[in-house]
Design a protein around this motif. Sequence first.
Motif, PDB file in Angstrom:
ATOM      1  N   UNK A  49      -4.695  -1.556   3.845  1.00 49.97           N
ATOM      2  CA  UNK A  49      -4.132  -2.616   2.991  1.00 49.97           C
ATOM      3  C   UNK A  49      -4.445  -2.336   1.522  1.00 49.97           C
ATOM      4  N   UNK A  50      -5.668  -1.903   1.255  1.00 47.88           N
ATOM      5  CA  UNK A  50      -6.042  -1.630  -0.145  1.00 47.88           C
ATOM      6  C   UNK A  50      -5.188  -0.513  -0.711  1.00 47.88           C
ATOM      7  N   UNK A  74       0.129   1.124  -3.916  1.00 47.79           N
ATOM      8  CA  UNK A  74       1.157   2.116  -3.613  1.00 47.79           C
ATOM      9  C   UNK A  74       2.356   1.934  -4.545  1.00 47.79           C
ATOM     10  N   UNK A  75       2.841   3.041  -5.066  1.00 52.83           N
ATOM     11  CA  UNK A  75       4.043   2.992  -5.913  1.00 52.83           C
ATOM     12  C   UNK A  75       5.072   3.957  -5.345  1.00 52.83           C
ATOM     13  N   UNK A  76       6.312   3.562  -5.440  1.00 47.64           N
ATOM     14  CA  UNK A  76       7.401   4.435  -5.000  1.00 47.64           C
ATOM     15  C   UNK A  76       7.678   5.473  -6.084  1.00 47.64           C
ATOM     16  N   UNK A  77       8.077   6.646  -5.652  1.00 43.63           N
ATOM     17  CA  UNK A  77       8.463   7.677  -6.622  1.00 43.63           C
ATOM     18  C   UNK A  77       9.685   7.221  -7.399  1.00 43.63           C
ATOM     19  N   UNK A  78       9.619   7.417  -8.660  1.00 43.53           N
ATOM     20  CA  UNK A  78      10.723   6.997  -9.527  1.00 43.53           C
ATOM     21  C   UNK A  78      10.980   8.117 -10.528  1.00 43.53           C
ATOM     22  N   UNK A  79      11.977   8.909 -10.208  1.00 44.55           N
ATOM     23  CA  UNK A  79      12.272  10.052 -11.074  1.00 44.55           C
ATOM     24  C   UNK A  79      12.849   9.607 -12.412  1.00 44.55           C
ATOM     25  N   UNK A  80      13.507   8.482 -12.405  1.00 40.04           N
ATOM     26  CA  UNK A  80      14.121   7.994 -13.648  1.00 40.04           C
ATOM     27  C   UNK A  80      13.069   7.472 -14.612  1.00 40.04           C
ATOM     28  N   UNK A  81      11.983   6.973 -14.029  1.00 43.02           N
ATOM     29  CA  UNK A  81      10.961   6.360 -14.880  1.00 43.02           C
ATOM     30  C   UNK A  81      10.389   7.368 -15.870  1.00 43.02           C
ATOM     31  N   UNK A  82      10.138   8.567 -15.394  1.00 43.09           N
ATOM     32  CA  UNK A  82       9.560   9.586 -16.283  1.00 43.09           C
ATOM     33  C   UNK A  82      10.501   9.890 -17.444  1.00 43.09           C
ATOM     34  N   UNK A  83      11.775  10.074 -17.131  1.00 44.88           N
ATOM     35  CA  UNK A  83      12.722  10.364 -18.213  1.00 44.88           C
ATOM     36  C   UNK A  83      12.865   9.163 -19.143  1.00 44.88           C
ATOM     37  N   UNK A 117      -9.506   2.811  -3.675  1.00 39.77           N
ATOM     38  CA  UNK A 117      -8.555   2.821  -2.564  1.00 39.77           C
ATOM     39  C   UNK A 117      -7.275   3.567  -2.908  1.00 39.77           C
ATOM     40  N   UNK A 118      -6.957   3.649  -4.187  1.00 38.32           N
ATOM     41  CA  UNK A 118      -5.721   4.349  -4.559  1.00 38.32           C
ATOM     42  C   UNK A 118      -5.805   5.839  -4.239  1.00 38.32           C
ATOM     43  N   UNK A 119      -7.026   6.351  -4.137  1.00 42.40           N
ATOM     44  CA  UNK A 119      -7.209   7.760  -3.765  1.00 42.40           C
ATOM     45  C   UNK A 119      -6.999   8.724  -4.902  1.00 42.40           C
ATOM     46  N   UNK A 120      -6.828   8.244  -6.112  1.00 45.06           N
ATOM     47  CA  UNK A 120      -6.566   9.124  -7.246  1.00 45.06           C
ATOM     48  C   UNK A 120      -7.790   9.370  -8.111  1.00 45.06           C
ATOM     49  N   UNK A 157     -16.025   4.114   4.257  1.00 40.98           N
ATOM     50  CA  UNK A 157     -15.573   5.117   5.219  1.00 40.98           C
ATOM     51  C   UNK A 157     -14.425   5.979   4.716  1.00 40.98           C
ATOM     52  N   UNK A 158     -13.436   5.383   4.104  1.00 43.77           N
ATOM     53  CA  UNK A 158     -12.273   6.175   3.756  1.00 43.77           C
ATOM     54  C   UNK A 158     -12.272   6.607   2.304  1.00 43.77           C
ATOM     55  N   UNK A 159     -12.953   5.827   1.483  1.00 47.50           N
ATOM     56  CA  UNK A 159     -12.838   6.050   0.053  1.00 47.50           C
ATOM     57  C   UNK A 159     -13.766   7.143  -0.445  1.00 47.50           C
ATOM     58  N   UNK A 160     -14.400   7.841   0.488  1.00 49.09           N
ATOM     59  CA  UNK A 160     -15.305   8.904   0.052  1.00 49.09           C
ATOM     60  C   UNK A 160     -14.481  10.068  -0.455  1.00 49.09           C
ATOM     61  N   UNK A 161     -14.471  10.192  -1.736  1.00 46.19           N
ATOM     62  CA  UNK A 161     -13.759  11.305  -2.335  1.00 46.19           C
ATOM     63  C   UNK A 161     -14.790  12.253  -2.917  1.00 46.19           C
TER      64      UNK A 161
END
Lengths: 170, 211
Positions: A15-16, A21-30, B167-170, B9-13
Amino acid sequence: MNTNREHLDDAIDRVAKRLTHVEDDAVFASRVIASLPERATWFGWLTQSWAPRLAMIAVIVVAAVLWNNRRTTELPAVEIAANAPPLVPLPDAVEPVAPVRTKPVERLERLEPLEPRSDFDRSLPAVASPVAIDLASLTTGALPAEDSLSLPSLVIADLPLTAETFPQRD
Amino acid sequence: MNGLDLALPMMMMGDAEPRPANPEVVQLVALARTGDRAAFGRLIEDHLTAARRLALAAVGQPMDADEAVQEASVAAWTRLGGLQDPAAFRGWFMRIVWRKAIDRRRSLRSWFDRFGTSTTDDEQPMQFATSDPSPDAQLMSRELELAIAQVVRALPKKLRDPFLLAASGDHRYEEIAMLLSIPIGTVKWRISEARRMIRAKLERLGHGDPR
């Protein structure tokens, strides 16, 4: 127990991760690239908006007007030379100047205290009456009954008031 | 493993090794400094997904996150001359994105409401694990995940921010620490505390660990 806990942790992580989560948006970069402004320089503020431009133009115009209206009256060189005082020739040799030394203080004489003098010492000398007035003739019996009263004129000799009669003031 | 690691558990980067300097990034930064928009575009594209996730963790709404990223990109473009180390572009850019997102969050003032009415929650169903075949299990899992989402949204910002960033993993812990201006140990503690609070609230809601 651990299985359920791991299941719960997995669900939390899932859930976290989904919340970020973001969808890829090719237009956004341009779109971002297209929105980039011109690179600002140190004088970019002057060239990118109208207000600083107008202000700078006004400053330049005012400076030019003041420069053109500045005072340019100058005295001619000949007149200055004519009005100048004559030059004093420098002496060939400078005489040595005696050093200024302090003189010893002279002893002052002891002054006697002044005694106060009475006011009558400075007063004028008494003036003697020039003519004694005969008051006996002014009795009521001696006065005429009807005739008008007449008194002999008083003759006053010159008063001895001269500059020499005044005492000198201390 | 210590207790803290068990709580993550999962966030171990990988948080021990620093990121190696990417020569391509250095070259792109040098070109972008000369006014090369294409080079700067490459830099932005390479970090765009991470930047959008970062902003989303702060503002909770994809549209606001994208606007924050756009503002941050413009700011980075204009301030690129102030970047001391070109190899540190990623961290520098992420800090700008985070600040812009935080500014936007402060201006919104209704983060929880906007997050709660997010269209993405309604339009995108939760991704269930393939090991949940039965409809009952799917229903339970969906209820649990909705409850988790609500609990996460209700976390204090001090706990929610590092939890979602991790959690974003980045982002590594040190990157999160730099973004939040707190020590790494504090980052780990806050993530652990966030997870503990989530579990405790889920137990109260009936989704807890049945020990």
